[in-house]
Write an enzyme that holds these catalytic residues in place. Sequence first.
Site, PDB file in Angstrom:
ATOM      1  CE1 TYR A 195     -23.065   6.295 -30.370  1.00  0.00           C
ATOM      2  CE2 TYR A 195     -24.201   6.071 -28.289  1.00  0.00           C
ATOM      3  CZ  TYR A 195     -24.078   5.749 -29.613  1.00  0.00           C
ATOM      4  OH  TYR A 195     -24.957   4.877 -30.200  1.00  0.00           O
ATOM      5  CG  ASP A 211     -26.036   1.858 -29.380  1.00  0.00           C
ATOM      6  OD1 ASP A 211     -26.706   0.933 -28.901  1.00  0.00           O
ATOM      7  OD2 ASP A 211     -26.397   3.050 -29.340  1.00  0.00           O
ATOM      8  CE  LYS A 236     -17.996   2.161 -44.706  1.00  0.00           C
ATOM      9  NZ  LYS A 236     -18.508   1.060 -45.512  1.00  0.00           N
ATOM     10  CG  ASP A 257     -19.748  -2.057 -45.355  1.00  0.00           C
ATOM     11  OD1 ASP A 257     -18.683  -2.251 -44.741  1.00  0.00           O
ATOM     12  OD2 ASP A 257     -19.801  -1.403 -46.409  1.00  0.00           O
TER      13      ASP A 257
END
Length: 336
Positions: A126, A231, A173, A207
């Site tokens: 962002y 988000d 991740k 995930d």
Amino acid sequence: MAKHTIVLIPGDGIGPEVTSAARRVIEAAGLQVEWVELPAGATALEQGHDNVLPQRTLAAIKAHKVALKGPVTTPVGKGFRSVNVQLRQALTLYAAVRPVRSLNGIKTKYDNVDMVIIRENTEGLYSGIENEVVAGVVTSLKVATELACTRIARYAFRYATRRGRKKITVFHKANIMKMTDGLFLNCARKIHEDEYPNIEYEELIIDAGCMKLIQDPTKFDVLLMENLYGDLVSDLCAGLVGGLGVVPGANIGDDAAVFEAVHGSAPDIAGKGIANPLAVIMSAVMMLNHMHEEGIAQKIKNAYNAVLADGKTLTRDLGGTAGTNEFTDALVAKLK
Ligand code: NAD
């Protein structure tokens, strides 16, 4: 009771409808308040400001330290930079806090969901640093700083400790983004080990984490993650407890705090009088607690719980037929 000053940003789309409902509820609950109403978003341009985040709006939040904000529209794939990202960066509102809870009277696949998402709010993808390297090749830079990663980790552990929460799960991740998500993990581990060994600590690759969330959200307590993941996971979790109409949020910094629902400006239903104002009202409850008006906060909470429990005045997103005003009328009636 001392009089409070709160900046009110109605925002775009359904924002004016749901924030005016929240304002009505707060006043009916008895808060002595002066509202400083100021624009942001596309509405600011429509009102003749030359910026989607006018300086006056920013200055008022800095001065009064607390704002209740409606959602603002951000153009997709073109146009101005997100007002929310600008606001969070300009005021260093580094922690997004989003409680996700099952509510009595709202039937979903799961009972007893009670988690809090804590999202880093100032950097990651962002940061808005995008470049065209050569024609047909573009990049977006993911920024992680030790300062911001440590700051959000410390916030999450302190929050968990003060609220009597037991466990923090970090979604990441770092198997792919070894440096950026790797730094996020290292900072969280260090804060856990050095400052808050009292809280159970867990890491999940995002995930697999999403799969586990859907299988059994009751296994989670506090979720900590960087900006983009926070988000996405916020909306996913909203879906577990009844949707975006029932998930509130706070953007917290050291010098100011802006309270807003997780949902956006919902252009598909704007102006129809059918938006659920509850998420903004719940955000207002978080705001009142932040302002140490716990009594009024609890009164509003009891009132909306009573409206949900009797189930006669639910908005359409919750399976009812009530409009924004009808729901608000029912809530205000319970405050009397
Ligand atoms: P959205 O959250 O506005 O809407 C998603 C779906 O949920 C829509 O079908 C909408 O009708 C429904 N919904 C949302 N809030 C609801 C409510 N209170 N009551 C009943 N139904 C509700 O997401 P979107 O459509 O992806 O985004 C629309 C705009 O909002 C975009 O410009 C986006 O950038 C912006 N946005 C702003 C914020 C913010 O200001 N904090 C947050 C998210 C999205």
